[in-house]
Design an enzyme around this catalytic site. Structure first.
Site, PDB file in Angstrom:
ATOM      1  N   HIS A 186      -7.656 -35.196 -18.593  1.00 19.95           N
ATOM      2  CA  HIS A 186      -8.479 -36.409 -18.462  1.00 19.95           C
ATOM      3  C   HIS A 186      -7.609 -37.648 -18.293  1.00 19.95           C
ATOM      4  O   HIS A 186      -8.029 -38.612 -17.657  1.00 19.95           O
ATOM      5  CB  HIS A 186      -9.363 -36.539 -19.699  1.00 19.95           C
ATOM      6  CG  HIS A 186     -10.233 -37.755 -19.751  1.00 19.95           C
ATOM      7  ND1 HIS A 186     -10.900 -38.245 -18.650  1.00 19.95           N
ATOM      8  CD2 HIS A 186     -10.564 -38.572 -20.784  1.00 19.95           C
ATOM      9  CE1 HIS A 186     -11.589 -39.313 -19.006  1.00 19.95           C
ATOM     10  NE2 HIS A 186     -11.395 -39.547 -20.280  1.00 19.95           N
ATOM     11  N   HIS A 221      -6.425 -41.815 -26.181  1.00 18.23           N
ATOM     12  CA  HIS A 221      -6.394 -41.013 -24.951  1.00 18.23           C
ATOM     13  C   HIS A 221      -4.954 -40.786 -24.496  1.00 18.23           C
ATOM     14  O   HIS A 221      -4.557 -39.668 -24.152  1.00 18.23           O
ATOM     15  CB  HIS A 221      -7.174 -41.714 -23.833  1.00 18.23           C
ATOM     16  CG  HIS A 221      -8.661 -41.605 -23.960  1.00 18.23           C
ATOM     17  ND1 HIS A 221      -9.405 -42.413 -24.786  1.00 18.23           N
ATOM     18  CD2 HIS A 221      -9.549 -40.775 -23.366  1.00 18.23           C
ATOM     19  CE1 HIS A 221     -10.690 -42.082 -24.684  1.00 18.23           C
ATOM     20  NE2 HIS A 221     -10.798 -41.097 -23.820  1.00 18.23           N
ATOM     21  N   ASP A 233     -12.798 -33.854 -24.563  1.00 15.43           N
ATOM     22  CA  ASP A 233     -11.810 -34.390 -23.618  1.00 15.43           C
ATOM     23  C   ASP A 233     -10.618 -33.448 -23.537  1.00 15.43           C
ATOM     24  O   ASP A 233     -10.012 -33.118 -24.570  1.00 15.43           O
ATOM     25  CB  ASP A 233     -11.284 -35.748 -24.082  1.00 15.43           C
ATOM     26  CG  ASP A 233     -12.193 -36.912 -23.727  1.00 15.43           C
ATOM     27  OD1 ASP A 233     -13.304 -36.686 -23.228  1.00 15.43           O
ATOM     28  OD2 ASP A 233     -11.759 -38.053 -23.952  1.00 15.43           O
ATOM     29  N   TRP A 289     -38.105 -24.239 -15.262  1.00 18.05           N
ATOM     30  CA  TRP A 289     -36.670 -24.518 -15.318  1.00 18.05           C
ATOM     31  C   TRP A 289     -36.369 -25.869 -14.711  1.00 18.05           C
ATOM     32  O   TRP A 289     -37.227 -26.463 -14.053  1.00 18.05           O
ATOM     33  CB  TRP A 289     -35.823 -23.380 -14.717  1.00 18.05           C
ATOM     34  CG  TRP A 289     -36.152 -22.900 -13.317  1.00 18.05           C
ATOM     35  CD1 TRP A 289     -37.252 -23.223 -12.578  1.00 18.05           C
ATOM     36  CD2 TRP A 289     -35.381 -22.002 -12.525  1.00 18.05           C
ATOM     37  NE1 TRP A 289     -37.218 -22.573 -11.373  1.00 18.05           N
ATOM     38  CE2 TRP A 289     -36.080 -21.821 -11.309  1.00 18.05           C
ATOM     39  CE3 TRP A 289     -34.191 -21.335 -12.696  1.00 18.05           C
ATOM     40  CZ2 TRP A 289     -35.598 -20.996 -10.289  1.00 18.05           C
ATOM     41  CZ3 TRP A 289     -33.708 -20.513 -11.682  1.00 18.05           C
ATOM     42  CH2 TRP A 289     -34.417 -20.353 -10.496  1.00 18.05           C
ATOM     43  N   HIS A 330     -19.204 -34.811 -26.201  1.00 11.99           N
ATOM     44  CA  HIS A 330     -18.358 -34.132 -25.218  1.00 11.99           C
ATOM     45  C   HIS A 330     -16.911 -33.982 -25.660  1.00 11.99           C
ATOM     46  O   HIS A 330     -16.462 -34.642 -26.589  1.00 11.99           O
ATOM     47  CB  HIS A 330     -18.450 -34.819 -23.842  1.00 11.99           C
ATOM     48  CG  HIS A 330     -17.746 -36.132 -23.767  1.00 11.99           C
ATOM     49  ND1 HIS A 330     -18.327 -37.305 -24.143  1.00 11.99           N
ATOM     50  CD2 HIS A 330     -16.498 -36.458 -23.333  1.00 11.99           C
ATOM     51  CE1 HIS A 330     -17.484 -38.305 -23.961  1.00 11.99           C
ATOM     52  NE2 HIS A 330     -16.341 -37.817 -23.482  1.00 11.99           N
ATOM     53  N   HIS A 335     -18.175 -36.459 -19.070  1.00 12.97           N
ATOM     54  CA  HIS A 335     -17.968 -37.274 -20.277  1.00 12.97           C
ATOM     55  C   HIS A 335     -19.268 -37.931 -20.755  1.00 12.97           C
ATOM     56  O   HIS A 335     -19.272 -39.044 -21.251  1.00 12.97           O
ATOM     57  CB  HIS A 335     -16.846 -38.299 -20.032  1.00 12.97           C
ATOM     58  CG  HIS A 335     -15.541 -37.620 -19.734  1.00 12.97           C
ATOM     59  ND1 HIS A 335     -14.579 -37.408 -20.693  1.00 12.97           N
ATOM     60  CD2 HIS A 335     -15.086 -37.042 -18.598  1.00 12.97           C
ATOM     61  CE1 HIS A 335     -13.564 -36.744 -20.147  1.00 12.97           C
ATOM     62  NE2 HIS A 335     -13.845 -36.515 -18.874  1.00 12.97           N
TER      63      HIS A 335
HETATM   64  C1  23J Z   1     -12.380 -43.288 -18.953  1.00  6.90           C
HETATM   65  C2  23J Z   1     -11.698 -44.453 -19.183  1.00  6.90           C
HETATM   66  C3  23J Z   1     -11.619 -44.962 -20.451  1.00  6.90           C
HETATM   67  C4  23J Z   1     -12.223 -44.258 -21.490  1.00  6.90           C
HETATM   68  C5  23J Z   1     -12.920 -43.060 -21.270  1.00  6.90           C
HETATM   69  C6  23J Z   1     -12.989 -42.598 -19.992  1.00  6.90           C
HETATM   70  C7  23J Z   1     -13.562 -42.302 -22.386  1.00  6.90           C
HETATM   71  O1  23J Z   1     -13.713 -42.769 -23.474  1.00  6.90           O
HETATM   72  C8  23J Z   1     -13.952 -40.887 -22.243  1.00  6.90           C
HETATM   73  O2  23J Z   1     -15.139 -40.544 -22.247  1.00  6.90           O
HETATM   74  O3  23J Z   1     -13.064 -40.055 -22.200  1.00  6.90           O
HETATM   75  S1  23J Z   1     -12.081 -44.902 -23.119  1.00  6.90           S
HETATM   76 MN    MN Z   2     -14.413 -38.407 -22.715  1.00 10.17          MN
END
Ligand code: 23J
Ligand code: MN
Length: 257
Positions: A79, A207, A75, A61, A73, A69
């Protein structure tokens, strides 16, 4: 026959095919790189605990670690700052019904092959709808770019002025949310936003608008070239991490032949 009996017999006969949209978790798989003043995303790591040896004679294991992230993955609304007060906005709170549902694919592979900064626009969505019909409510919308076929440095495609990869314009993502009430938006690139997404107003519009509206994201998807434009069913269930903002996961599609 009941609905589930039909599904099970379709799976057994091959009339329903399962397509794996997931990259392998591997320390070499790239993670998003933010400007140096910000905290950074951790790559996947794996250490051996035992391998049928003195540390455990009959078992093998590993201990693993990564970011929420890392790799293919999910979101969650929590986030992003726009989604921080969305009810049930963390992966452990999202209702399980959200993890299985319809999916459509907008093929941007030709444009993305010609332009690393290719943008998905409302005009492209309108053209897709004239070919395939209206995007159904509460569907996942996936942007196919064939970016998942890239390896190594080509994937992040970092230049002196930052990463260059395709993504949606603020207008396109607002159309999908406000006019089509989608469930979420997914990409083959390292973010739901374009590599140069920091330069839009607002920065990182996918986002910002998705998570502010309680919608979800999927990133680093693979094999979108194996999906039909419409009619598939997506299974994308993140790990149940307390207050988690996202999670690596196995993403599967059911496709009727
Ligand atoms: C944090 C800041 C900007 C971005 C991201 C994360 C991601 O793309 C993510 O993995 O959610 S653009
Ligand atoms: Mn992400």
């Amino acid at each position: 026959m009941s609905t589930l009996n039909m599904l099970v017999s379709g799976l057994a006969s091959g009339a329903v095919r399962i397509v794996d949209l997931t990259h392998t978790l591997d320390p070499d798989f790239p993670v998003i790189v933010l400007p140096p003043e910000f905290g950074q995303c951790a790559r996947f790591r794996m250490e051996e605990v035992s391998a049928y040896d003195h540390r455990g004679p009959a078992w093998k294991w590993h201990n693993i670690s990564m970011s929420e992230h890392t790799g293919t993955h999910f979101d969650a609304p929590s986030h992003w700052i726009s989604g921080k007060d969305v009810p049930n906005g963390s992966v452990d709170e999202i209702p399980a019904e959200a993890f299985v549902g319809p999916v459509v694919v907008i093929d941007c592979s030709k444009g993305a092959a010609e332009n690393d900064d290719f943008e998905l626009t409302p005009e492209i969505i309108a053209g897709w709808e004239s070919d395939h019909g209206r995007i159904p409510a509460d569907a996942w919308v996936l942007m196919r770019t064939d970016w998942s076929k890239r390896r190594g440095a080509e994937y992040l495609n970092m230049r002196a002025d930052g990463p260059h990869s395709p993504g949606p314009t603020p207008e396109a993502i607002r159309f999908l949310i406000e006019e089509r009430n989608i469930r979420g938006f997914g990409t083959e690139t390292v973010g739901t936003d374009a590599g140069q997404g920091a330069h839009y107003v607002p920065p990182y519009p996918a986002h910002y608008f998705l998570h502010g509206a309680g919608k979800y994201g999927l990133q680093c998807l693979a094999n979108l070239d194996q999906l039909p434009a419409t009619g598939a069913v997506l299974i994308a269930a993140p790990l149940k991490i307390k207050n988690g903002t996202g999670s690596p996961l196995r993403v599967l599609a059911m496709v009727a032949e």
